[in-house]
Design a protein around this motif. Structure first.
Motif, mmCIF file in Angstrom:
data_model
loop_
_atom_site.group_PDB
_atom_site.id
_atom_site.type_symbol
_atom_site.label_atom_id
_atom_site.label_comp_id
_atom_site.label_asym_id
_atom_site.label_seq_id
_atom_site.Cartn_x
_atom_site.Cartn_y
_atom_site.Cartn_z
ATOM 1 N N GLN A 1 11.177 -45.578 -36.269
ATOM 2 C CA GLN A 1 11.645 -46.204 -37.494
ATOM 3 C C GLN A 1 13.167 -46.316 -37.557
ATOM 4 O OE1 GLN A 1 9.430 -47.543 -39.656
ATOM 5 N NE2 GLN A 1 7.932 -46.902 -38.105
ATOM 6 N N GLY A 2 13.866 -45.519 -36.774
ATOM 7 C CA GLY A 2 15.326 -45.535 -36.751
ATOM 8 C C GLY A 2 15.834 -45.591 -35.326
ATOM 9 N N PHE A 3 17.141 -45.362 -35.189
ATOM 10 C CA PHE A 3 17.727 -45.423 -33.844
ATOM 11 C C PHE A 3 18.075 -44.041 -33.305
ATOM 12 C CE2 PHE A 3 21.241 -45.845 -36.848
ATOM 13 C CZ PHE A 3 22.128 -44.872 -36.396
ATOM 14 N N GLN A 4 17.777 -42.963 -34.055
ATOM 15 C CA GLN A 4 18.214 -41.637 -33.636
ATOM 16 C C GLN A 4 17.567 -41.197 -32.324
ATOM 17 O OE1 GLN A 4 20.658 -40.071 -34.987
ATOM 18 N NE2 GLN A 4 20.887 -41.533 -36.677
ATOM 19 N N ASP A 5 16.261 -41.442 -32.182
ATOM 20 C CA ASP A 5 15.590 -41.056 -30.932
ATOM 21 C C ASP A 5 16.156 -41.847 -29.755
ATOM 22 O OD1 ASP A 5 14.013 -39.281 -32.302
ATOM 23 O OD2 ASP A 5 12.332 -40.676 -32.538
ATOM 24 N N ALA A 6 16.379 -43.161 -29.977
ATOM 25 C CA ALA A 6 16.960 -43.978 -28.906
ATOM 26 C C ALA A 6 18.375 -43.518 -28.594
ATOM 27 C CB ALA A 6 16.948 -45.449 -29.308
ATOM 28 N N LEU A 7 19.117 -43.085 -29.622
ATOM 29 C CA LEU A 7 20.480 -42.603 -29.394
ATOM 30 C C LEU A 7 20.470 -41.329 -28.560
ATOM 31 C CD1 LEU A 7 23.511 -42.730 -29.866
ATOM 32 C CD2 LEU A 7 23.161 -41.569 -32.067
ATOM 33 N N GLN A 8 19.507 -40.445 -28.791
ATOM 34 C CA GLN A 8 19.410 -39.238 -27.965
ATOM 35 C C GLN A 8 19.163 -39.594 -26.503
ATOM 36 O OE1 GLN A 8 16.512 -36.539 -29.588
ATOM 37 N NE2 GLN A 8 17.665 -36.178 -31.481
ATOM 38 N N ARG A 9 18.305 -40.575 -26.272
ATOM 39 C CA ARG A 9 18.060 -41.004 -24.889
ATOM 40 C C ARG A 9 19.313 -41.652 -24.296
ATOM 41 N NH1 ARG A 9 13.288 -42.654 -27.464
ATOM 42 N NH2 ARG A 9 13.862 -44.862 -27.412
ATOM 43 N N ALA A 10 20.029 -42.430 -25.116
ATOM 44 C CA ALA A 10 21.266 -43.052 -24.632
ATOM 45 C C ALA A 10 22.309 -41.990 -24.317
ATOM 46 C CB ALA A 10 21.794 -44.039 -25.678
ATOM 47 N N ASP A 11 22.349 -40.916 -25.121
ATOM 48 C CA ASP A 11 23.281 -39.819 -24.836
ATOM 49 C C ASP A 11 22.961 -39.144 -23.506
ATOM 50 O OD1 ASP A 11 25.029 -39.983 -26.977
ATOM 51 O OD2 ASP A 11 23.756 -38.767 -28.293
ATOM 52 N N LYS A 12 21.675 -38.987 -23.201
ATOM 53 C CA LYS A 12 21.283 -38.419 -21.902
ATOM 54 C C LYS A 12 21.734 -39.328 -20.763
ATOM 55 C CE LYS A 12 17.231 -35.907 -23.624
ATOM 56 N NZ LYS A 12 15.742 -35.765 -23.555
ATOM 57 N N ALA A 13 21.563 -40.644 -20.971
ATOM 58 C CA ALA A 13 22.022 -41.588 -19.951
ATOM 59 C C ALA A 13 23.535 -41.536 -19.817
ATOM 60 C CB ALA A 13 21.568 -43.006 -20.313
ATOM 61 N N LEU A 14 24.244 -41.371 -20.941
ATOM 62 C CA LEU A 14 25.704 -41.252 -20.904
ATOM 63 C C LEU A 14 26.121 -40.006 -20.126
ATOM 64 C CD1 LEU A 14 28.543 -42.116 -21.873
ATOM 65 C CD2 LEU A 14 28.119 -40.824 -23.977
ATOM 66 N N TYR A 15 25.419 -38.901 -20.326
ATOM 67 C CA TYR A 15 25.728 -37.677 -19.590
ATOM 68 C C TYR A 15 25.555 -37.904 -18.088
ATOM 69 C CZ TYR A 15 25.311 -32.886 -17.853
ATOM 70 O OH TYR A 15 25.470 -31.728 -17.136
ATOM 71 N N ARG A 16 24.503 -38.624 -17.691
ATOM 72 C CA ARG A 16 24.306 -38.923 -16.266
ATOM 73 C C ARG A 16 25.456 -39.765 -15.726
ATOM 74 N NH1 ARG A 16 17.870 -40.564 -15.815
ATOM 75 N NH2 ARG A 16 17.013 -38.582 -16.613
ATOM 76 N N ALA A 17 25.943 -40.702 -16.536
ATOM 77 C CA ALA A 17 27.073 -41.529 -16.089
ATOM 78 C C ALA A 17 28.316 -40.675 -15.894
ATOM 79 C CB ALA A 17 27.340 -42.626 -17.125
ATOM 80 N N LYS A 18 28.520 -39.687 -16.761
ATOM 81 C CA LYS A 18 29.670 -38.793 -16.616
ATOM 82 C C LYS A 18 29.550 -37.965 -15.338
ATOM 83 C CE LYS A 18 31.794 -39.376 -20.727
ATOM 84 N NZ LYS A 18 33.225 -39.734 -20.899
#
Length: 378
Positions: free
Chosen positions: A346-363
């Motif tokens: 219903q929101g973007f919070q779950d997707a944001l958590q997944r995007a944060d994990k992807a961001l950590y991998r990029a780092k």
């Protein structure tokens, strides 16, 4: 029952009311940082009052009456010029002269050409009423249309008040058509309506700049003060319409931000944040998305679900755009993690958590990279 007031008393009430509003607009106009549209509305109110005084002292004088009718139409046109000035447009347009000139000519030409006969006089009065009604219709319609585009409730109220004069003009025409003892009684009705509509009109005009000020305050509360992009609350509000399965969430982080501050100073760090917001925000906006700052060097973006088939290309476009930073600034890079909203979210919070994990991998992979996570992504 209340006694029926005479037209002279009603006219005096309208003069006093219009003069009071004209004075208010004039005093506000001369305040520091006041806008010029107040001068247009002040001129409209004072001109209307002057026309009513003129009719009281110079009625039944052919050319003077024609000029007064032209002044009445001009007071209506000044409402439009003020609204255009409020909207940042050139106030005056040539077509605004047409209802003014028409009101003068309709009154002057019939008598000048055919003489002051009773039949001509009756047709002239009818023409006068129609001419002023047309100028009121133009002013009211333009105010309503502009207010609708500007989403101004006060503008709509002012426009509807102008349109509210039209039934009174219709009653005047009916009184002229009757041509009997009921004419004097019916002629009072438009002046009675003026007591209500004049106040509604001017109060609506006064509400227009107040609405803009309130909207600016609400907008400022949703903006990040440094970068002017949406803050967390602003992003959550404006991203809500875009949340749907397939919508793309981008978690964006400035690489080595602490080192930039340590080496070049916090002012340089702020400039880098503003540059990132400018470049990435412009690209996200061009793709139909929303962009915001979560805090520190963390940013977030959302792209609409119809961009899902091109999510990788869009993310790469945003990443590439931020490589063209302004010369003279410290060199900087950013990393992006990408995920997409899944079915049932219903929101973007779950997707944001997944995007944060992807961001950590990029780092971890060395920064200045773009990484995606989740089954819905490429």
């Amino acid at each position: 029952m209340f006694p029926t007031p005479d037209t002279e008393t009603l006219r005096l009430c309208s003069v006093l009311s219009s003069s009071a509003f004209g004075l208010v607009f004039a005093l506000v106009r001369f305040e520091p940082r006041a806008e010029r549209y107040f001068a247009h509305w002040s001129a409209s109110a004072f001109l209307y009052a002057a026309v009513l005084v003129g009719f009281e002292f110079w009625e039944d004088r052919l050319f003077l009456d024609g000029l007064l009718l032209g002044g009445l139409a001009a007071s209506n046109m000044l409402l439009i010029t003020g609204m255009r000035a409020f909207d940042g447009k050139p106030p005056f347009r040539w077509w605004m002269l047409a209802p003014i000139a028409g009101s003068v000519l309709v009154h002057v030409l019939p008598t000048s050409m055919f003489g002051a006969r009773p039949a001509v006089f009756a047709w002239t009065r009818a023409g006068d009423t129609i001419g002023i009604a047309i100028s009121a219709l133009i002013a009211g319609a333009m105010l309503v249309l502009d207010a609708r585009r500007l989403k101004s409730r006060g503008g709509r109220i002012a426009g509807l008040a102008m349109l509210g004069y039209l039934p009174g003009y219709a009653i005047t025409l009916a009184a002229l058509a009757w041509g009997d003892s009921r004419v004097n009684f019916l002629a009072v009705i438009p002046m009675l309506s003026d007591q209500l509509l004049l106040a509604v009109l001017n109060l609506g005009l006064l509400a227009i700049p107040a609405e803009r000020a309130q909207q600016r305050l609400r907008d400022a509360a949703l903006r990040d003060p440094l970068t002017s992009v949406w803050n967390r609350a602003g992003f959550e509000q404006h991203a809500r319409p875009l949340i749907a399965p397939g919508a793309t969430i981008l978690a964006i982080d400035l690489d080595h931000f602490k080192q930039i501050n340590d080496r070049h100073g916090h002012l340089a760090g702020d400039n880098v944040l503003m540059e990132l917001a400018r470049l990435a925000g412009a690209e996200v906006g061009s793709l139909g998305g929303e962009f915001g700052r979560l805090g520190g060097d963390e940013f977030i973006a959302i792209l609409p679900e119809w961009r899902a088939p091109y999510a990788q290309a869009c993310a790469n476009q945003i990443h590439r755009a931020c490589r063209s930073f302004t010369e003279g600034m410290p060199e900087w890079t950013m990393s992006i993690g990408v995920a997409q909203v899944s079915e049932g979210e219903q929101g973007f919070q779950d997707a944001l958590q997944r995007a944060d994990k992807a961001l950590y991998r990029a780092k971890v992979a060395g920064r200045d990279k773009l990484t995606a996570i989740g089954d819905a992504c490429w």
